[in-house]
Each structure stands twice: as C-alpha cells, then as structure tokens.
Scaffold this motif. Structure first.
Motif, short mmCIF file in Angstrom:
data_model
loop_
_atom_site.label_atom_id
_atom_site.label_comp_id
_atom_site.label_asym_id
_atom_site.label_seq_id
_atom_site.Cartn_x
_atom_site.Cartn_y
_atom_site.Cartn_z
N SER A 139 34.85 42.32 35.83
CA SER A 139 35.38 41.77 36.76
C SER A 139 34.34 40.24 37.20
O SER A 139 32.94 41.09 36.54
CB SER A 139 35.15 42.07 37.94
OG SER A 139 34.71 42.78 38.88
N LEU A 172 31.87 33.00 43.94
CA LEU A 172 33.69 34.10 44.06
C LEU A 172 34.11 33.99 45.37
O LEU A 172 33.75 33.69 46.39
CB LEU A 172 32.32 35.16 44.52
CG LEU A 172 31.50 35.68 42.97
CD1 LEU A 172 30.40 37.38 42.74
CD2 LEU A 172 32.00 36.45 41.93
N HIS A 173 34.57 34.72 45.53
CA HIS A 173 34.97 35.23 46.65
C HIS A 173 34.74 36.01 48.12
O HIS A 173 33.36 36.26 47.99
CB HIS A 173 36.92 36.58 47.13
CG HIS A 173 37.85 36.58 47.69
ND1 HIS A 173 37.11 37.19 48.98
CD2 HIS A 173 38.83 35.66 48.34
CE1 HIS A 173 38.31 37.07 50.24
NE2 HIS A 173 38.91 36.59 49.50
N PRO A 174 34.70 35.06 49.23
CA PRO A 174 33.92 35.40 50.20
C PRO A 174 33.48 36.51 50.47
O PRO A 174 32.37 36.81 51.02
CB PRO A 174 34.74 34.73 51.46
CG PRO A 174 35.11 33.75 51.13
CD PRO A 174 35.64 33.82 49.65
N SER A 175 34.39 37.66 50.42
CA SER A 175 33.97 39.27 50.79
C SER A 175 32.99 39.82 50.14
O SER A 175 31.76 40.36 50.37
CB SER A 175 35.02 39.74 51.10
OG SER A 175 36.06 39.66 50.13
N LEU A 176 33.31 39.00 48.33
CA LEU A 176 32.53 39.98 47.50
C LEU A 176 30.88 38.89 47.16
O LEU A 176 29.82 40.06 47.23
CB LEU A 176 33.16 39.86 46.13
CG LEU A 176 32.73 40.26 44.95
CD1 LEU A 176 31.80 40.70 45.34
CD2 LEU A 176 33.42 39.73 43.24
N ARG A 177 31.13 37.65 47.73
CA ARG A 177 30.27 36.55 47.99
C ARG A 177 29.02 37.55 48.77
O ARG A 177 27.35 37.50 48.96
CB ARG A 177 30.16 35.54 48.19
CG ARG A 177 28.85 34.71 48.08
CD ARG A 177 29.16 32.92 48.45
NE ARG A 177 29.63 32.76 49.91
CZ ARG A 177 30.75 32.35 50.56
NH1 ARG A 177 31.77 32.00 49.54
NH2 ARG A 177 31.22 31.64 51.44
N ASP A 224 26.44 25.52 50.63
CA ASP A 224 26.85 26.25 51.53
C ASP A 224 26.98 26.80 52.92
O ASP A 224 25.76 27.00 52.97
CB ASP A 224 28.22 27.69 51.04
CG ASP A 224 29.03 28.16 51.39
OD1 ASP A 224 28.54 29.04 52.19
OD2 ASP A 224 30.46 27.60 51.24
N SER A 244 28.91 30.91 44.04
CA SER A 244 29.85 30.04 45.02
C SER A 244 30.79 30.41 44.00
O SER A 244 32.16 30.16 44.86
CB SER A 244 28.99 28.84 44.45
OG SER A 244 29.01 28.19 43.09
#
Length: 359
Positions: free
Chosen positions: A130, A159-164, A188, A157
């Motif tokens: 993944s 990645l989905h916010p929760s994964l980030r 960001d 940058s």
C-alpha cells in the motif's frame, strides 16, 4: 549540528537570497511556504545536488559545500519515493548499504524494521504494498545508512490525512530513538504544526520568520505569514499608550488593550501597526455573562458557514467585519442564527501585533 550561512543562488529569474538558519541535533526543523518559494532548492543545496553561488553550509563545524553528495552522510527522501520495482522490499531497504559498501548493523536493521512495522512485507515487491507501507519502506531505506541529517521533501503529501498523521506521529516517536535530526519542507499548515519543533517561513526565496511552531502560528511577524496561516482578522491600528504590561491601540472598533510580550519592547508611542487575532480566539459573550468586559465588541451576524465540525461567523460591527470560528456543538448550544445581535470579547493575551507589517 548544521548551519546555512548567507546562502545565495540565482536560477533564471528566481533568487535564493541570504538564507540563514541552523538546526540543532535531534531537532525536527521545517521550511514552510508556497510552491516556488525555494524549499526544495534548499534541500538540493544541503544534499549536494547543486552548489550555491555563495555562502557556507556548516555541518559539525565543517563547510561541506564542496563535498560530493555521497560524502555528506545526508539522506534525502523526495516526494517521489522511487522504490525500485524490480527489487523486493528488503533489497530496496538495503540498497544504500550496498552502494556505500558498508557493513550492515543487524541490530539496528531489526530495530528499524520492527519500529516501522514492515517485517511482514520484506519479501514483497513495491507493486504489492500500500501507499502507507511504501512510505515506511522509503523511510527505512533512508534511515538504514544512519544519516547525520534526514531531508524530507513533502513525503506524506499524497496520503490520506489520517494516514499522514499516523506516519508523522511515528516519525516523531522514532526520531529520538534513532538519533535523527530532520529537515522537512511543506506547504501544508497542519503538517507543519503537527510535525515540527521549529519553522522557518520561506517567501520568494527569503526567510521572513523563524520561530517555534506555536509562536509562528500565534505571533506572526508579517502580514504575509499571518495570511498564509489563514488569519482573516487583520486590522490597522495606532499605539496610543504603553506601559510595562500593556499597550493600547486605537482601532476601527475603538480602543483595545493588548498584553505586552517581549516582541513589543521596541515599539514606540504613536506607531502605526497591524494587529490581529485568530478567529477561534474571539470569545462570544453569553447573555448571562454580560459583566464588564475588556475589548468588548458588539455587532450583528452577517453570514454563517459550516466548515467541517466548525462554524465560521461574520460579525458585522459598526465600522468593520470580525470573523469568528466556533465548534458545531457551541453553535447549536447558543442557538445562533443569521442577523442575531452578538457581543464578543477579544482576549488581550491572544491579540498579536505586527510592528513592521509590510517589510
């Protein structure tokens, strides 16, 4: 640990102008700014991919400007992770060790794999993992050579916010364990405030403010920085009184009091300034709490907008507009609706002053 001293570089119409900053050992330092401000260029200068026109890059007391990239012991993790598709994950991680011809520290390797939670994918190939796992593998590949400095070019940058946030938390937790010093770049705001210890704000090739993350957010030094952080409550004012603890400012809302900080030591009576306050720092005065308030402003609600779990309120006052942000549960509890009258308070300790706003 590392210091940039008067670094300049001209590339076509773009100029990096007198870049100065220093990073302490073990620190997570972040360069923040819009695309095209020069963030990635600075990483390329530090890693040795390009040379500055002038200035020094000092690492542990030595100027490394003339050193080739392979002699600097600096790891660079770019936006494009570039895992080798023909190599298994374990081979990808060990690639730097093989290129440099150094012995593998098996204890360090095992600890790294364990902390990054990638032991179960070592025999896989990049196409079978993944995006989050690929980020962890790229981080392991950068760290396996035990770099003195780890450079991160917006690696999370995409990645989905929760994964980030999960990977940022992981990086923050393992940095002291592996004696990492990190320089990251980002545009960001959430990433910058979540990840970093210290932030330098870069604008058109110049650093215009450096501070710890909370200070740069709550006490921006220029209008450019304030607007980048989304601060809408910015107003002109004039200093009308100064004492040891407070300032008074004449504003479009009348006279307001501001708690003095170390930054206002040089401020002068009669000086024209810009002052501001974050919209979520404005306090709504409830009907039952209408005692004497400092910096009280009255108005009527002009517009309301739902943004996620928060409401943005525009309060139309006699001589200007004030922006307010409150959580959804507070909005419902107060039963707010458009055209309601509202009294608010500007806490004196939450107001910031920009002394030379347009420099």
């Amino acid at each position: 640990m590392i210091e940039l001293n008067k670094i300049t570089l001209k590339r076509g119409d773009f100029i990096l102008n007198q870049i100065n900053f220093s990073i302490k050992k073990g620190e997570i330092y972040l360069l923040l700014g819009d695309s095209g401000s020069g963030k990635t260029t600075i990483l390329e200068l530090i890693s040795g991919f390009i040379k500055p026109d002038s200035g020094k890059i000092i690492m542990n007391g030595n100027d490394i400007v003339r050193l080739s990239p392979d002699k600097r012991n600096i790891a660079y993790l770019p936006q494009n992770m570039s895992l080798f598709p023909h190599l298994a994950i374990k081979e990808n991680i060990l690639y730097g060790i093989k290129v440099q011809g150094v012995l593998l520290d098996k204890h360090y390797y095992n600890m790294l794999i364990s902390r990054l939670e990638i032991a179960n994918i070592l025999e896989n190939y990049p196409e079978h993992i993944s995006g989050g796992q690929a980020q962890r593998v790229a981080l392991a590949r950068a760290m396996i050579v035990k770099p003195k400095l780890l450079l991160l070019d917006e690696p999370f940058s995409a990645l989905h916010p929760s994964l980030r946030y999960e990977l940022e938390d992981l990086l923050k937790s393992i940095a002291p364990e592996f004696n990492l010093t990190i320089l990251a770049v980002s545009h960001d705001i959430d990433e910058a405030l979540h990840l970093s210890d210290v932030i330098s704000f870069l604008y058109n090739g110049e650093i215009i403010q450096t501070a710890k993350r909370n200070e740069i957010y709550f006490r921006p030094r220029t209008v450019v920085v304030a607007k980048f952080f989304g601060i809408k409550n910015l107003f002109d004012g004039k200093i009308t009184s100064i004492d040891e603890e407070k300032l008074k400012i004449e504003t479009i809302f009348g006279s307001i009091d501001v708690k003095k900080t170390y930054r206002e030591k040089e401020i002068k009576f009669g000086e024209n300034i810009v002052w501001g306050i974050h919209s979520d720092e404005v306090r709504i005065i409830r009907e039952e709490h209408k005692k004497i308030r400092l910096n009280k402003i009255s108005g009527s609600i002009n517009q309301v907008f739902l943004h996620g779990q928060h409401w943005n309120i525009r309060l139309l006052c006699e001589s200007g507009m004030l922006n307010i942000t409150i959580p959804d549960f507070i909005y419902k509890r107060l039963n707010i609706s458009k055209k309601d009258k509202m009294d608010v308070e500007l806490p004196e300790e939450r107001i910031f002053i920009i002394i030379n706003p347009y420099q």
